[in-house]
Design a protein around this motif. Sequence first.
Motif, PDB file in Angstrom:
ATOM      1  N   ASP A 159      39.344  -4.476  12.947  1.00 31.03           N
ATOM      2  CA  ASP A 159      38.610  -5.294  13.907  1.00 31.03           C
ATOM      3  C   ASP A 159      37.285  -4.651  14.358  1.00 31.03           C
ATOM      4  O   ASP A 159      36.628  -5.157  15.251  1.00 31.03           O
ATOM      5  N   TRP A 160      36.872  -3.586  13.728  1.00 33.18           N
ATOM      6  CA  TRP A 160      35.624  -2.918  14.082  1.00 33.18           C
ATOM      7  C   TRP A 160      34.393  -3.506  13.398  1.00 33.18           C
ATOM      8  O   TRP A 160      33.291  -3.048  13.632  1.00 33.18           O
ATOM      9  N   ALA A 161      34.545  -4.461  12.525  1.00 30.87           N
ATOM     10  CA  ALA A 161      33.418  -5.041  11.770  1.00 30.87           C
ATOM     11  C   ALA A 161      32.627  -3.946  11.068  1.00 30.87           C
ATOM     12  O   ALA A 161      31.395  -3.921  11.084  1.00 30.87           O
ATOM     13  N   VAL A 162      33.361  -3.026  10.450  1.00 31.79           N
ATOM     14  CA  VAL A 162      32.738  -1.862   9.817  1.00 31.79           C
ATOM     15  C   VAL A 162      31.775  -2.272   8.706  1.00 31.79           C
ATOM     16  O   VAL A 162      30.639  -1.790   8.650  1.00 31.79           O
ATOM     17  N   MET A 163      32.205  -3.149   7.823  1.00 26.93           N
ATOM     18  CA  MET A 163      31.354  -3.467   6.671  1.00 26.93           C
ATOM     19  C   MET A 163      30.089  -4.233   7.054  1.00 26.93           C
ATOM     20  O   MET A 163      29.021  -3.927   6.520  1.00 26.93           O
ATOM     21  N   PRO A 164      30.139  -5.201   7.980  1.00 24.21           N
ATOM     22  CA  PRO A 164      28.861  -5.815   8.381  1.00 24.21           C
ATOM     23  C   PRO A 164      27.890  -4.807   8.995  1.00 24.21           C
ATOM     24  O   PRO A 164      26.685  -4.867   8.743  1.00 24.21           O
ATOM     25  N   VAL A 165      28.398  -3.869   9.785  1.00 23.68           N
ATOM     26  CA  VAL A 165      27.536  -2.838  10.370  1.00 23.68           C
ATOM     27  C   VAL A 165      27.022  -1.910   9.263  1.00 23.68           C
ATOM     28  O   VAL A 165      25.848  -1.544   9.247  1.00 23.68           O
ATOM     29  N   HIS A 166      27.905  -1.537   8.329  1.00 28.31           N
ATOM     30  CA  HIS A 166      27.518  -0.700   7.191  1.00 28.31           C
ATOM     31  C   HIS A 166      26.373  -1.349   6.409  1.00 28.31           C
ATOM     32  O   HIS A 166      25.387  -0.688   6.066  1.00 28.31           O
ATOM     33  N   LYS A 167      26.500  -2.642   6.164  1.00 29.12           N
ATOM     34  CA  LYS A 167      25.453  -3.361   5.414  1.00 29.12           C
ATOM     35  C   LYS A 167      24.155  -3.415   6.208  1.00 29.12           C
ATOM     36  O   LYS A 167      23.061  -3.245   5.641  1.00 29.12           O
ATOM     37  N   SER A 168      24.249  -3.629   7.519  1.00 29.70           N
ATOM     38  CA  SER A 168      23.054  -3.679   8.363  1.00 29.70           C
ATOM     39  C   SER A 168      22.347  -2.333   8.394  1.00 29.70           C
ATOM     40  O   SER A 168      21.108  -2.265   8.324  1.00 29.70           O
ATOM     41  N   ILE A 169      23.122  -1.272   8.513  1.00 29.75           N
ATOM     42  CA  ILE A 169      22.519   0.071   8.497  1.00 29.75           C
ATOM     43  C   ILE A 169      21.862   0.318   7.138  1.00 29.75           C
ATOM     44  O   ILE A 169      20.760   0.874   7.064  1.00 29.75           O
ATOM     45  N   GLY A 170      22.508  -0.099   6.060  1.00 32.27           N
ATOM     46  CA  GLY A 170      21.929   0.069   4.725  1.00 32.27           C
ATOM     47  C   GLY A 170      20.593  -0.634   4.596  1.00 32.27           C
ATOM     48  O   GLY A 170      19.627  -0.067   4.051  1.00 32.27           O
ATOM     49  N   LEU A 171      20.509  -1.862   5.102  1.00 35.90           N
ATOM     50  CA  LEU A 171      19.235  -2.593   5.060  1.00 35.90           C
ATOM     51  C   LEU A 171      18.178  -1.882   5.912  1.00 35.90           C
ATOM     52  O   LEU A 171      17.001  -1.826   5.534  1.00 35.90           O
ATOM     53  N   THR A 172      18.594  -1.314   7.037  1.00 32.67           N
ATOM     54  CA  THR A 172      17.675  -0.573   7.902  1.00 32.67           C
ATOM     55  C   THR A 172      17.173   0.685   7.193  1.00 32.67           C
ATOM     56  O   THR A 172      15.979   1.001   7.256  1.00 32.67           O
ATOM     57  N   VAL A 173      18.076   1.380   6.506  1.00 28.77           N
ATOM     58  CA  VAL A 173      17.681   2.572   5.741  1.00 28.77           C
ATOM     59  C   VAL A 173      16.651   2.187   4.680  1.00 28.77           C
ATOM     60  O   VAL A 173      15.639   2.881   4.516  1.00 28.77           O
ATOM     61  N   LEU A 174      16.881   1.088   3.989  1.00 27.54           N
ATOM     62  CA  LEU A 174      15.936   0.650   2.956  1.00 27.54           C
ATOM     63  C   LEU A 174      14.567   0.357   3.566  1.00 27.54           C
ATOM     64  O   LEU A 174      13.543   0.830   3.070  1.00 27.54           O
ATOM     65  N   ALA A 175      14.530  -0.382   4.672  1.00 27.17           N
ATOM     66  CA  ALA A 175      13.255  -0.731   5.316  1.00 27.17           C
ATOM     67  C   ALA A 175      12.534   0.521   5.834  1.00 27.17           C
ATOM     68  O   ALA A 175      11.323   0.678   5.631  1.00 27.17           O
ATOM     69  N   LEU A 176      13.278   1.411   6.494  1.00 25.14           N
ATOM     70  CA  LEU A 176      12.651   2.630   7.022  1.00 25.14           C
ATOM     71  C   LEU A 176      12.187   3.565   5.906  1.00 25.14           C
ATOM     72  O   LEU A 176      11.195   4.278   6.060  1.00 25.14           O
ATOM     73  N   THR A 177      12.903   3.554   4.788  1.00 23.41           N
ATOM     74  CA  THR A 177      12.482   4.368   3.643  1.00 23.41           C
ATOM     75  C   THR A 177      11.156   3.874   3.094  1.00 23.41           C
ATOM     76  O   THR A 177      10.272   4.676   2.761  1.00 23.41           O
ATOM     77  N   LEU A 178      11.008   2.561   2.999  1.00 24.57           N
ATOM     78  CA  LEU A 178       9.734   2.009   2.522  1.00 24.57           C
ATOM     79  C   LEU A 178       8.610   2.372   3.497  1.00 24.57           C
ATOM     80  O   LEU A 178       7.505   2.724   3.071  1.00 24.57           O
ATOM     81  N   ALA A 179       8.907   2.338   4.797  1.00 21.74           N
ATOM     82  CA  ALA A 179       7.914   2.755   5.798  1.00 21.74           C
ATOM     83  C   ALA A 179       7.595   4.239   5.639  1.00 21.74           C
ATOM     84  O   ALA A 179       6.431   4.646   5.720  1.00 21.74           O
ATOM     85  N   ARG A 180       8.620   5.032   5.404  1.00 18.38           N
ATOM     86  CA  ARG A 180       8.421   6.483   5.243  1.00 18.38           C
ATOM     87  C   ARG A 180       7.576   6.781   4.003  1.00 18.38           C
ATOM     88  O   ARG A 180       6.698   7.644   4.035  1.00 18.38           O
ATOM     89  N   LEU A 181       7.839   6.078   2.913  1.00 17.15           N
ATOM     90  CA  LEU A 181       7.041   6.270   1.699  1.00 17.15           C
ATOM     91  C   LEU A 181       5.596   5.854   1.928  1.00 17.15           C
ATOM     92  O   LEU A 181       4.671   6.538   1.481  1.00 17.15           O
ATOM     93  N   ALA A 182       5.394   4.747   2.629  1.00 19.32           N
ATOM     94  CA  ALA A 182       4.029   4.298   2.938  1.00 19.32           C
ATOM     95  C   ALA A 182       3.309   5.336   3.802  1.00 19.32           C
ATOM     96  O   ALA A 182       2.138   5.650   3.562  1.00 19.32           O
ATOM     97  N   TRP A 183       4.018   5.898   4.771  1.00 19.62           N
ATOM     98  CA  TRP A 183       3.429   6.931   5.622  1.00 19.62           C
ATOM     99  C   TRP A 183       3.076   8.169   4.809  1.00 19.62           C
ATOM    100  O   TRP A 183       2.014   8.755   4.956  1.00 19.62           O
ATOM    101  N   ARG A 184       3.972   8.521   3.922  1.00 11.68           N
ATOM    102  CA  ARG A 184       3.779   9.755   3.143  1.00 11.68           C
ATOM    103  C   ARG A 184       2.578   9.661   2.201  1.00 11.68           C
ATOM    104  O   ARG A 184       1.932  10.675   1.924  1.00 11.68           O
ATOM    105  N   VAL A 185       2.274   8.457   1.727  1.00 11.21           N
ATOM    106  CA  VAL A 185       1.118   8.279   0.841  1.00 11.21           C
ATOM    107  C   VAL A 185      -0.162   8.760   1.523  1.00 11.21           C
ATOM    108  O   VAL A 185      -1.011   9.394   0.899  1.00 11.21           O
TER     109      VAL A 185
END
Length: 170
Positions: free
Chosen positions: A35-61
């Motif tokens: 009942d913790w809704a682990v997988m929906p939260v896991h998926k949301s965090i994964g999407l956040t990691v992807l978005a922040l990684t793209l931001a991090r790569l853009a910053w690093r350029v």
Amino acid sequence: MDRYTSVARALHWILAVLIIVNLVLGIGHDALPKDWAVMPVHKSIGLTVLALTLARLAWRVGHRPPSLPSAMPVWEKAAAHATHGVFYAFMILVPLTGWIMTSAGTRPLNWFFLFDVPKFAVTKGDAIVGLSSEGHEVMGFAWVALIIVHIAAALRHHVVLKDNVLRRMM
């Protein structure tokens, strides 16, 4: 002392926490209460990691990282660069393979229950879905091992070698 920019440091630590939490949720989801809704939260965090990684790569350029210590052996510099390259690959590929797997399922994909995220046009029988499923799991476990090595190397630099490698990211 050369340091990473404040934006690079913030992105590093935010991503570090999100990735570690998500690896725990992903690997340990069967042991956690249903009942913790682990997988929906896991998926949301994964999407956040992807978005922040793209931001991090853009910053690093536009913002070069500080140089590694000149006294550091060439093999160690190469290992550090290779590790960071694999981290960036995992920060893109692990969430992307999860997104592909989720796209083949019947449940909606949303970001922290706030809005729906579009799915890829794939079905469970597609080869890319099977490859994504296997890759997601293998890369997840490999990532855990690499994180342990990364933390151990940072602590070695800080505690044993007493250089500024870790302080650059603090």
